[in-house]
Design a protein around this motif. Structure first.
Motif, PDB file in Angstrom:
ATOM      1  N   PRO A  23     -12.797 -48.623   1.536  1.00  0.00           N
ATOM      2  CA  PRO A  23     -12.351 -47.270   1.905  1.00  0.00           C
ATOM      3  C   PRO A  23     -13.390 -46.172   1.690  1.00  0.00           C
ATOM      4  O   PRO A  23     -13.432 -45.203   2.454  1.00  0.00           O
ATOM      5  N   LEU A  26     -15.290 -45.785   4.873  1.00  0.00           N
ATOM      6  CA  LEU A  26     -14.523 -45.550   6.099  1.00  0.00           C
ATOM      7  C   LEU A  26     -15.113 -44.434   6.967  1.00  0.00           C
ATOM      8  O   LEU A  26     -15.253 -44.601   8.188  1.00  0.00           O
ATOM      9  N   GLY A  47      -4.319 -38.597   8.600  1.00  0.00           N
ATOM     10  CA  GLY A  47      -4.203 -39.081   7.228  1.00  0.00           C
ATOM     11  C   GLY A  47      -3.356 -38.138   6.385  1.00  0.00           C
ATOM     12  O   GLY A  47      -2.544 -38.575   5.569  1.00  0.00           O
ATOM     13  N   GLU A  78      -3.248 -51.218   1.033  1.00  0.00           N
ATOM     14  CA  GLU A  78      -4.715 -51.342   1.084  1.00  0.00           C
ATOM     15  C   GLU A  78      -5.136 -52.435   2.065  1.00  0.00           C
ATOM     16  O   GLU A  78      -6.040 -52.245   2.890  1.00  0.00           O
ATOM     17  N   LEU A  81      -4.442 -51.435   5.613  1.00  0.00           N
ATOM     18  CA  LEU A  81      -5.476 -50.514   6.070  1.00  0.00           C
ATOM     19  C   LEU A  81      -6.681 -51.290   6.602  1.00  0.00           C
ATOM     20  O   LEU A  81      -7.213 -50.979   7.681  1.00  0.00           O
ATOM     21  N   VAL A  85      -8.355 -51.408  10.354  1.00  0.00           N
ATOM     22  CA  VAL A  85      -9.771 -51.140  10.624  1.00  0.00           C
ATOM     23  C   VAL A  85     -10.345 -52.252  11.494  1.00  0.00           C
ATOM     24  O   VAL A  85     -11.112 -51.999  12.426  1.00  0.00           O
ATOM     25  N   LEU A 100      -4.517 -45.917  12.463  1.00  0.00           N
ATOM     26  CA  LEU A 100      -5.320 -46.125  11.264  1.00  0.00           C
ATOM     27  C   LEU A 100      -5.259 -44.899  10.360  1.00  0.00           C
ATOM     28  O   LEU A 100      -5.154 -45.022   9.133  1.00  0.00           O
ATOM     29  N   GLY A 101      -5.325 -43.697  10.946  1.00  0.00           N
ATOM     30  CA  GLY A 101      -5.282 -42.467  10.167  1.00  0.00           C
ATOM     31  C   GLY A 101      -3.984 -42.333   9.389  1.00  0.00           C
ATOM     32  O   GLY A 101      -3.996 -41.995   8.192  1.00  0.00           O
ATOM     33  N   CYS A 103      -1.929 -44.755   8.524  1.00  0.00           N
ATOM     34  CA  CYS A 103      -1.914 -45.824   7.517  1.00  0.00           C
ATOM     35  C   CYS A 103      -2.787 -45.439   6.322  1.00  0.00           C
ATOM     36  O   CYS A 103      -2.404 -45.654   5.157  1.00  0.00           O
ATOM     37  N   TYR A 104      -3.941 -44.851   6.603  1.00  0.00           N
ATOM     38  CA  TYR A 104      -4.845 -44.411   5.533  1.00  0.00           C
ATOM     39  C   TYR A 104      -4.174 -43.359   4.654  1.00  0.00           C
ATOM     40  O   TYR A 104      -4.294 -43.395   3.422  1.00  0.00           O
ATOM     41  N   TYR A 107      -1.467 -45.039   2.418  1.00  0.00           N
ATOM     42  CA  TYR A 107      -2.141 -45.765   1.323  1.00  0.00           C
ATOM     43  C   TYR A 107      -2.652 -44.803   0.258  1.00  0.00           C
ATOM     44  O   TYR A 107      -2.445 -45.009  -0.945  1.00  0.00           O
ATOM     45  N   ASN A 108      -3.324 -43.740   0.685  1.00  0.00           N
ATOM     46  CA  ASN A 108      -3.828 -42.741  -0.256  1.00  0.00           C
ATOM     47  C   ASN A 108      -2.707 -42.161  -1.106  1.00  0.00           C
ATOM     48  O   ASN A 108      -2.856 -41.938  -2.310  1.00  0.00           O
TER      49      ASN A 108
END
Length: 389
Positions: A23, A26, A47, A78, A81, A85, A100-101, A103-104, A107-108
């Motif tokens: 990450p 990324l 995100g 994680e 993510l 990617v 992806l954004g 999901c990121y 996760y964050n």
């Protein structure tokens, strides 16, 4: 308290290692695959949206799910993510980037919100600076190990190895955490979930809302835009970037070691003002720094940027956790995330839309100059509370 401290360090160490493996890279991975600053900004915005959605869920799941389930979920996010990617590398269309954004962001949310909640339980105003410094040194060591591993794997271009390594580390880490019987801090289980109208109505005398909004934007200028700048300075080599970050991390670690035991005793008002001025200086230096500088000048500039940013983050986070202890406790942490991430969504979406067709590298210096000026907005944070100290 001791049990919470052990769980905190295990959880933080595991995720720090995983963040370093991929990450962290990324933003430069997106850059390397042809996404400019505009597209990266839209990714950041989504995100922020994903983080807000995840925060709403996290704030309610913590009251129903047991700690092992939440930890397992953060680790699964994680791996999800990384799979997204991989999907992006196969199909470079914007809808995949958007997925992806989001999901990121989710996760964050589950990682950072859980980490802050655990950290909050092991500090007090008289030791928050020292403990924050200690955990930054701990994070730095494991993060650098992950970054070196990730840099070597990315340089070889085999993303499957990154997925496999992350999955193995996540599984082993989860089993170790499970053996330590993780549990929630009692205060967290007694705190009701925030409702939307409570978030909107929040206001205090510390200018928290304004600074939360400001800090959200700055966090991604540091973690995305500046990492892209460093990648260009490293001539777009993952390995060179990893070694560069490692060398700066040694300086970062020395700084935190020297300051962590004194930060709690220094004058809070004057120290905070100096830290904000240094932070503004760091952004001015970023605007002036590029790969055309001589190696000596470049190294000095990077060291000064690392010193100034690290100093500010140590002092700012001490003030943040101290105010949280004195006011709304865990709810204050969640409120910060709602305001910071909403600002990230709005600001970066507008910026990304406006600059989608613009040459990316040319935008960075003007953004850094604007950040240098905006940095002084942090001076409002807790100004009335600490004006006598």
């Amino acid at each position: 308290m001791r049990h919470h401290s052990r769980i905190f360090h295990l959880y933080l160490g595991l995720h720090s290692l995983l963040i370093g493996v991929f990450p962290f890279f990324l933003p430069v991975y997106l850059w390397k695959h042809g996404y400019g600053i505009g597209a990266v900004s839209i990714f950041i915005a989504l995100g922020g949206l994903g983080f807000c959605a995840g925060l709403w869920a996290w704030d309610r799941l913590r009251l129903r799910a047991d700690p092992p389930s939440l930890i397992a979920l953060s680790l699964l996010l994680e791996i999800l993510l990384l799979l997204n990617v991989h999907a992006l590398a196969l199909d470079m269309r914007l809808p995949i980037l958007a997925l992806l954004g989001v999901c990121y962001g989710v996760y964050n949310c589950f990682f950072w919100t859980t980490q802050r909640a655990l950290f909050f339980e092991i500090i007090a105003p008289e030791n928050s600076g020292r403990k924050y410094g200690n955990f930054q040194i701990f994070v730095g060591a494991l993060l650098q190990a992950g970054i070196l591993l990730g840099a070597l794997l990315l340089e070889r271009g085999n993303f499957f190895h990154i997925i496999a390594l992350s999955a193995v580390v996540a599984l082993c880490g989860f089993l170790i955490l499970l053996a330590n019987k993780p549990e929630y801090p009692a205060a967290l289980t007694r705190t009701a979930a925030l409702r939307l109208r409570e978030v909107i109505a929040f206001k205090d005398g510390d200018s928290s809302r304004m600074v939360f909004i400001l800090d959200g934007v700055f966090l991604f200028l540091e973690s995305f835009f500046w990492v892209i700048s460093m990648f260009m300075i490293a001539r777009e080599s993952f390995t060179t970037l990893g070694v560069m970050v490692l060398s700066l991390a040694v300086i970062f670690g020395i700084l935190f070691y020297l300051l962590k035991n004194t930060i709690d005793r220094l004058g809070r008002k004057r120290m905070y003002q100096i830290a904000v001025a240094l932070y503004a200086l760091s952004w001015a230096l970023r605007a002036l720094t590029d790969e055309r500088l001589s190696l000596e000048v470049l190294f000095i500039a990077l060291v000064l940027i690392t010193f100034s940013t690290s100093m500010f983050r140590l002092v700012f986070n001490k003030r943040f956790y101290d105010i949280a202890k004195l006011t709304l406790a865990h709810r204050y942490l969640v409120l910060k995330s709602y305001y910071s991430q909403s600002a990230i969504f709005a600001v970066f979406l507008l910026f990304g839309w406006a600059t989608l067709q613009t040459e990316g590298a040319a935008l960075l210096a003007p953004v850094y100059w604007a950040a240098a000026a905006a940095s002084f907005g942090y001076l409002a944070y807790g100004a009335r509370r600490y004006r006598q100290s």
